[in-house]
Design an enzyme around this catalytic site. Structure first.
Site, PDB file in Angstrom:
ATOM      1  N   ARG A 271      -0.280  -5.763   4.468  1.00  0.00           N
ATOM      2  CA  ARG A 271       0.255  -5.085   3.298  1.00  0.00           C
ATOM      3  C   ARG A 271       1.457  -4.245   3.730  1.00  0.00           C
ATOM      4  O   ARG A 271       1.403  -3.543   4.750  1.00  0.00           O
ATOM      5  CB  ARG A 271      -0.799  -4.181   2.647  1.00  0.00           C
ATOM      6  CG  ARG A 271      -1.993  -4.913   2.113  1.00  0.00           C
ATOM      7  CD  ARG A 271      -2.992  -3.970   1.467  1.00  0.00           C
ATOM      8  NE  ARG A 271      -3.491  -2.957   2.387  1.00  0.00           N
ATOM      9  CZ  ARG A 271      -4.421  -2.066   2.086  1.00  0.00           C
ATOM     10  NH1 ARG A 271      -4.952  -2.059   0.875  1.00  0.00           N
ATOM     11  NH2 ARG A 271      -4.822  -1.187   2.973  1.00  0.00           N
TER      12      ARG A 271
ATOM     13  N   GLU B 292     -11.107   4.690  -6.276  1.00  0.00           N
ATOM     14  CA  GLU B 292     -11.225   3.240  -6.380  1.00  0.00           C
ATOM     15  C   GLU B 292     -11.432   2.787  -7.837  1.00  0.00           C
ATOM     16  O   GLU B 292     -12.081   3.471  -8.628  1.00  0.00           O
ATOM     17  CB  GLU B 292     -12.404   2.742  -5.546  1.00  0.00           C
ATOM     18  CG  GLU B 292     -12.236   2.964  -4.043  1.00  0.00           C
ATOM     19  CD  GLU B 292     -11.094   2.163  -3.467  1.00  0.00           C
ATOM     20  OE1 GLU B 292     -10.871   1.023  -3.924  1.00  0.00           O
ATOM     21  OE2 GLU B 292     -10.401   2.678  -2.571  1.00  0.00           O
TER      22      GLU B 292
ATOM     23  N   ARG C 180       0.877  -1.185   0.000  1.00  0.00           N
ATOM     24  CA  ARG C 180       0.000   0.000   0.000  1.00  0.00           C
ATOM     25  C   ARG C 180       0.898   1.214   0.000  1.00  0.00           C
ATOM     26  O   ARG C 180       1.747   1.386   0.880  1.00  0.00           O
ATOM     27  CB  ARG C 180      -0.901  -0.017   1.245  1.00  0.00           C
ATOM     28  CG  ARG C 180      -1.849   1.197   1.372  1.00  0.00           C
ATOM     29  CD  ARG C 180      -2.838   1.223   0.232  1.00  0.00           C
ATOM     30  NE  ARG C 180      -3.918   2.164   0.453  1.00  0.00           N
ATOM     31  CZ  ARG C 180      -3.865   3.469   0.220  1.00  0.00           C
ATOM     32  NH1 ARG C 180      -2.746   4.014  -0.229  1.00  0.00           N
ATOM     33  NH2 ARG C 180      -4.912   4.230   0.437  1.00  0.00           N
TER      34      ARG C 180
END
Length: 244
Positions: A190, A149, A141
């Protein structure tokens, strides 16, 4: 009397020029671990707290958000369709307060404030991709930026942001990931990192292109000011999202 009237007019002018910061997206989260994105009043559940995890359905979340968020403008239009769970999944059975534990060997050890040479594996969207470091693949990330998105739902400029990142990663000859802040990984394991492509900070470039809608701001980061300056550039020059 004229002096008082002048003071009142000055106060009104100052209020109009410096509106309350509560209406802007500054990264602050409510008791559920989320916040409203003021551009479209979408509620983003970034980091669900124990309170948020008591909800079994989105309808339950609507009730909790209504009780624990102070954004009256967005609360007025809040529906289940206005909630973005991001990577969180609502419980279908017994509610678990703590996330499932992971084995220590499931995530190879990386440390904070380090730079790692990486190779590109797969692009997910504008702010997420997979990289390989020392033979291990890390879903990563990108620190500090939040792009529209383009995976579970498609938002305006989501595809443009995804295409920009994917193209930049594919053509980069040298990729370096730099850890920063207070966490190496988020709750989804992540990797959190700054992404350097051939010596240039990718987060800065995609922000300048006007494809970043806000800040993924949950700490103090090394290159925050670079990104804020890039955002000002995009807004001033009407790039991408800020063309209007």
């Amino acid at each position: 009397m004229k002096k008082i009237t002048s003071l009142i007019l000055t106060a009104i002018l100052l209020i109009s020029l410096f509106p309350s910061s509560s209406s802007a997206h500054n990264g602050a989260r409510d008791e559920l671990g989320g916040h409203f994105r003021n551009a479209d009043c979408m509620y983003l559940l970034h980091n669900p707290t124990d309170l948020a995890k008591t909800a079994k359905t989105k309808a339950d979340l609507v009730t909790l958000i209504t009780k624990n968020n102070t954004n009256k403008k967005c609360l007025a239009t809040l529906t289940v369709d206005k909630i973005d769970l991001e990577s969180y999944t609502l419980p279908t059975g017994k509610v678990k307060v703590n996330p499932p534990s992971t084995k220590a060997t499931s995530v190879p050890t990386l440390t904070l404030n380090k730079k790692y040479t990486a190779t590109f594996e797969k692009c997910t969207d504008g702010d997420t991709a997979n990289f390989k470091i020392n033979g291990k693949i890390y879903k990563t990330r990108f620190l500090f930026i939040d792009t529209p998105e383009s995976t579970t739902q498609v938002e305006p400029f989501g595809k443009e942001a995804s295409n920009y990142t994917c193209a930049a990663l594919k053509k980069a000859k040298k990729i370096v990931l730099e850890t920063d802040g207070k966490d190496v990984y988020d709750k989804y394991n992540r990797l959190l990192a700054w992404v350097w492509l051939d010596g240039q900070l990718h987060q800065e470039n995609i922000t300048k292109a006007g494809l970043v809608e806000g800040y993924y701001d949950y700490g103090t980061y090394k290159y925050e000011q670079k990104i804020r300056n890039a955002m000002s550039f995009a807004q001033k020059n009407k790039k991408g999202i800020y063309k209007k």
